[in-house]
Design a protein around this motif. Sequence first.
Motif, PDB file in Angstrom:
ATOM      1  N   SER B  69       0.894  -1.172   0.027  1.00 46.74           N
ATOM      2  CA  SER B  69      -0.025   0.133  -0.006  1.00 46.74           C
ATOM      3  C   SER B  69       0.681   1.280  -0.180  1.00 46.74           C
ATOM      4  N   GLN B  71      -0.325   4.222   1.766  1.00 48.22           N
ATOM      5  CA  GLN B  71      -1.593   4.825   2.524  1.00 48.22           C
ATOM      6  C   GLN B  71      -1.660   6.213   2.518  1.00 48.22           C
ATOM      7  N   LYS B 123      -5.832   0.393  -0.523  1.00 53.68           N
ATOM      8  CA  LYS B 123      -4.836  -0.497  -0.139  1.00 53.68           C
ATOM      9  C   LYS B 123      -5.107  -1.801  -0.826  1.00 53.68           C
ATOM     10  N   ASP B 142       4.172  -0.842   4.138  1.00 52.69           N
ATOM     11  CA  ASP B 142       3.437   0.349   3.351  1.00 52.69           C
ATOM     12  C   ASP B 142       4.618   1.112   2.812  1.00 52.69           C
TER      13      ASP B 142
END
Lengths: 428, 292
Positions: B69, B71, B123, B142
């Motif tokens: 991801s 984010q 995500k 992430d």
Amino acid sequence: MSEEKYIPNSKIGQWFDSRLPLLTLSAHLREYPTPRNLNYWWTFGGILTFFLITQIVTGVILAMYYVAHSDLAFESIEHIMRDINYGWLIRYVHANGSSMFFLAVYIHIFRTLYYGSYKSPREVIWITGLIIYLFMMVTAFTGYVLPWGQMSFWAATVITNLFSAIPLIGENITEWLWGGYSVGNPTLNRFYSLHYLFPFLIFGLVILHIWALHVPGNNNPVGIDVKKNNNETVSFHPFIVMKDLFALLVFLIIFFIFVFFAPNVLGHPDNYIVANPLVTPSHIVPEWYLLPFYAILRAIPSKLGGVIFMFASIFILMLLPWLDTSKVRSATFRPLYKKFFWILVVTVILLGYLGAKPPEGIYLILARIATIYYFVHFLIILPLLGRYEKTSPLPLSISDPVLNKPDIVDKFKKIVGEYEGENVDSFK
Amino acid sequence: MLIRLNSFLINIIFFIFISVISNPAYSEEKNVDLLKINWSFKGLLGTFDRSSLQRGYQVYQEVCSACHSIQYLSYRNLSEKGGPEFSEEEAKAIAAQFEVLDGPNSEGEMFTRSGRLSDKFVKPFPNVEAATAANGGAYPPDMSVLAKARKGGADYIYSLLLGYEDAPAGYELDDGVYYNKYMTGQKIKMLKPLSDGAVEYSDGTQATEAQMAKDVATFLTWAAEPHLEVRHKTGVRAILYLIVLIILVYFSMKKVWSRVDSKDDLEQQEDTFDKVEKWTTQYEGDDPKSFK
């Protein structure tokens, strides 16, 4: 430079000043007689004041956006970095500002050591200064925890765990500090609260520090008392103000290079990973300015011993005015002390280097030697030097510190020769 | 005896010195030198290469985003100044490709809609646990600040992507673990993500492994530091301004201090003159009149 009582010019000024003498205070600050021979090492007091204010201003702005919650802290900082207008600038100024603050304070402290400024009658200035330094460490440490990255979390764990070394009540104290059974959200909340409180305590102490300074006045590179109401002093404004401003601006260049071109080199990459209680970083290290103490902590084989020696390494400085028995202040006139001073500087830098290394093998041995030497310097070398060191003769005043140097005598002879020659010509 | 002790001490100091100098890194970590690239964003006036950023986004989207991801990045960031600078329409189109969970609506139901510019990057997994479970027990980190969270930054990401090798003979590897010489411990749970032609660049750039690694490392550097360009620009201006100010303050300071310095010179001259007079008087004898 006059010591006369200040009377404001205007009627309203007189009315106000007789009720709250702020104008008198301001006049005192302007006219405060300062030795004219101060060198640039004396400009760091002003630089430190600037950084304290910068940290408070940027900190107050950051606090408007920061969220002190273990689930949200990391995200709120990314929000500041990405979405707040110039949030990245405010945060990088605040983060690197603390490093510059400590850099300046170390220079300020070593200047005091070199020129013996802690000696009578300036002991109280020195001790308030050390309390400020202690408070700065508390502030920096609690601030380092706030981003709630890996290093934040584990530094908090390591440092709070130090208190568990205290016999009997240690475990209780640690849990009390945590607000739970491990570092967690309550810990973050109270650290945030303290991080906001301490800078203002520091600010108050700075006022006391300056107040204490203004009683005896500044020491100076020669280390002998200046005669006031004499041309050995200049008024603080504009002379010292201009000089401090110039030095501050030069120092700001270093600061700006960090902020704009290398904002993360003084930090640790792991602090950009969200705190994870289940994963311990391979090396937990504090910020660079606390490394010497970290080295001392780990150099001692027992945990309690390490904690005691670490705190002792700071508190021993408070006794310095009485450990250093030499009557001569400035290292300029203390040939042996000057050498030991530089050995101490190297030792502290070495300890800082070792604090960043794992405590094993040669690093551990070196850290132990350096730790022992650190204490030997203050507890043995300084008292002995005061007794046995043969100091150079002191000048009579700061304006002719080199009166008894042979080249001056030569100069006199030459001038006398010319004087006589002229006389002879004019007479004959 | 004393001389032997001395040479012993000197040996010790020498030994200590050598070992301090020769051990700049943590002793237990095997540090392999990272591959170094001349990144366009390094240096005082470093800026991102727009087309590299756009290609890097493509590599992220088509390869990395299956597991990783980002984010803290929003789709609007893709069209902002200093980034890949897609046009607003392009960024809207990119956002619209994604299904975003929104709600609750007035009936209290959650619903999905197509993405908008203001949405954060969607995500691949709803939470860390799901991501960990789907990836053999290793959480794909992430990538929002990955370039700042690893020593070496972009160089590290670039090196890691190109660091897959066959394990040396006799090296034990479990199932689902791969050998990568730049990974700490040389073991990585990520399957080699890039191979030549893994994506097809629309601008005609050859999608070699090294090219893709470079593009995606550039993209991730920007993702970690979206204001890098304005930071560099502001920095240069601030320092230039500071230099001008320093020059002005320096001369003001000199001017202010000349008041006491010149007074000082005069006084010192007078002082010297007094001393010389005294000296001469002594030399001449007490009575100046006795001198012809």
